[in-house]
Scaffold this active site. Structure first.
Site, mmCIF file in Angstrom:
data_model
loop_
_atom_site.group_PDB
_atom_site.id
_atom_site.type_symbol
_atom_site.label_atom_id
_atom_site.label_comp_id
_atom_site.label_asym_id
_atom_site.label_seq_id
_atom_site.Cartn_x
_atom_site.Cartn_y
_atom_site.Cartn_z
ATOM 1 C CG HIS A 51 12.503 5.084 51.669
ATOM 2 N ND1 HIS A 51 11.556 4.118 51.905
ATOM 3 C CD2 HIS A 51 12.649 5.752 52.844
ATOM 4 C CE1 HIS A 51 11.139 4.200 53.156
ATOM 5 N NE2 HIS A 51 11.786 5.181 53.742
ATOM 6 C CB CYS B 221 7.148 6.744 57.335
ATOM 7 S SG CYS B 221 6.881 5.533 56.034
#
Length: 453
Positions: free
Chosen positions: A10, A42
């Site tokens: 990320h 996630c």
């Protein structure tokens, strides 16, 4: 300008893409020890549960896309050492074993986190797996095909999402945690109790307040999980105990928290000039306590990575801090939270009060009018909002983003009572539930002068 980036999930992807766009003449080299980049971890539970059928949708960049920006991505290259004084790094090609040394003008460290793996007896048994990256998700899916009894250790977001996914796939599921309730870092007891009832109503066994002692096995595969209070049959075990920052490369070279999380300033620079860091490898400035804390979240990571790029040459945009805002959907319940819970605030020694509002979120004359439960935590003396939690079958989770802004700007619970929110029967009542929770917290008005008519 030579820019070296270590790690590409990320924070790394955000830093790389923005650096390439802002500084088109920069020579950017990325070192990534995995065979893929920018995986949305996630989404693992959604992938495992079959909600996401094409795993490629969980990747938001590729080495080819970075190459189009002029970025050199060295996949399956593990950085083995960094010398921040000499501005050099050494990396090993995991396919050939060949080592190389590179120099840099600016170093961006986005090495992320890794699951905590306690040294339990029997941890080496087959069918005990982690849940962090793309390869883990594929392993979980493959091994779950032949597993009947699945045990998940760790009742945080990932653990709870996984047990839901497995139950929906027809598995016998047990969730173990040393704490006496699930999601204890994110929610107060009145919210976790309702969530636990929901899980048990679906047949999920909760083994809370139990500490794993060891794993027993048969024929090299795990067969039972032994805790300090009993045993649980297991064909497969997933460890979701928590995460630690991967920062060994900079140990002793930059300032860190005791757990190894790198401390950065408001421009994402470490204590060493020209060394920047972002994401799960870092501590963040936590606005409720106004101190640095370790809060590994994808949202923190992408913001910090973007700020690294914008501040790489000249300090330009300050980091505004974080509230640790997050959300989760468990069956039909939509849950979100931001900032401190009442539990965490009291553990931190803060003198707090709370206001809890429970009512239908919109007028009863509407076809449906689900109940919303909203709790706000605030300092007793200053009235400053420190945190909030919401739960409803209606998706009202975006309201927590509003309270996140309240915390970030230092708003009081009294001010929340009178914030200008629109009214429309499709969405709320004349007094929005955010106003209502503030109104409940208002201190009684004391008359200072006699009233004459």
């Amino acid at each position: 300008m030579k820019v070296a980036v270590i790690g590409c999930t990320h924070a790394g992807t955000s830093a790389i893409v923005n650096t390439a766009k802002l500084y088109p003449d920069a020579q950017i080299t990325v070192y990534e020890r995995n065979d893929n980049i920018s995986f949305l971890s996630c989404g693992i539970a959604l992938y495992v549960g079959g909600v996401v059928e094409d795993a490629q949708g969980l990747f938001y960049s590729t080495p080819q896309q970075l190459a189009e920006l002029g970025v050199t991505t060295k996949m399956l290259h593990e950085v083995t050492s960094v010398n921040t004084d000499a501005k050099t790094l050494t990396a090993r090609d995991l396919k050939t074993g060949i080592e190389l040394t590179d120099t840099y003008d600016k170093l961006i460290v986005t090495t992320g986190s890794w699951p905590i793996i306690p040294k339990f007896e029997g941890i080496e048994l087959d069918n005990i797996v982690l849940s962090k990256n793309f390869n883990h998700s594929n392993t979980i899916i493959e091994k779950a095909k032949s597993a009947r009894n699945i045990v998940v250790v760790g009742a945080g977001y990932i653990g709870v999402e996984l047990v839901e996914a497995f139950e929906m796939n027809g598995k016998q599921v047990t969730l173990i945690d040393a704490e006496d309730r699930i999601l204890s870092k994110y929610l107060d007891p009145e919210f976790t109790a309702r969530t636990e009832e929901l899980l048990t109503s679906k047949g999920i066994q909760l083994a809370l307040g139990e500490k794993v002692v060891k794993f027993n096995g048969e024929n090299g595969k795990v067969s039972t999980v032994v805790t300090d209070k009993g045993e649980h049959a297991a064909d497969m075990v997933i460890l979701c105990i928590g995460f630690r920052p991967q920062t060994e490369l900079l140990a002793g070279q930059v300032d860190m928290l005791p757990n190894g999380a790198i401390i950065v300033d408001k421009y994402m620079q470490t204590s060493k000039k020209d060394v920047f860091a972002a994401g799960d490898s870092c501590a963040v400035f936590y606005n409720p306590t106004r101190q640095h804390a370790y809060i590994p979240l994808a949202t923190n990571a992408v913001r910090m990575g973007t700020l690294v790029a914008r501040n790489l040459v000249t300090p330009t945009n300050e980091y505004m801090g974080t509230q640790g805002t997050s959300g989760i959907k468990i069956y039909e319940q939509n849950i979100a939270g931001t900032g401190m819970t009442e539990t965490s605030a009291r553990l931190a020694g803060l003198d707090v009060e709370t206001s809890t509002f429970q009512d239908h979120y919109r007028p009863e004359f509407m076809p449906t009018h689900e109940t919303v439960t909203l709790k706000v935590v605030y300092e007793k003396d200053s009235r400053r909002i420190l945190g909030a939690q919401i739960m409803s079958e209606a998706d009202l989770t975006q309201s927590i983003n509003t309270i996140s802004v309240c915390i970030q700007t230092g708003m009081t619970v009294d001010q929340l009572a009178f914030v200008d929110f629109f009214f429309q029967p499709h969405y709320n009542k004349p007094w929005n539930y955010l106003n209502s929770v503030g109104l409940q917290a208002l201190a009684p008005v004391e008359a200072k002068q006699p009233v004459t008519i």
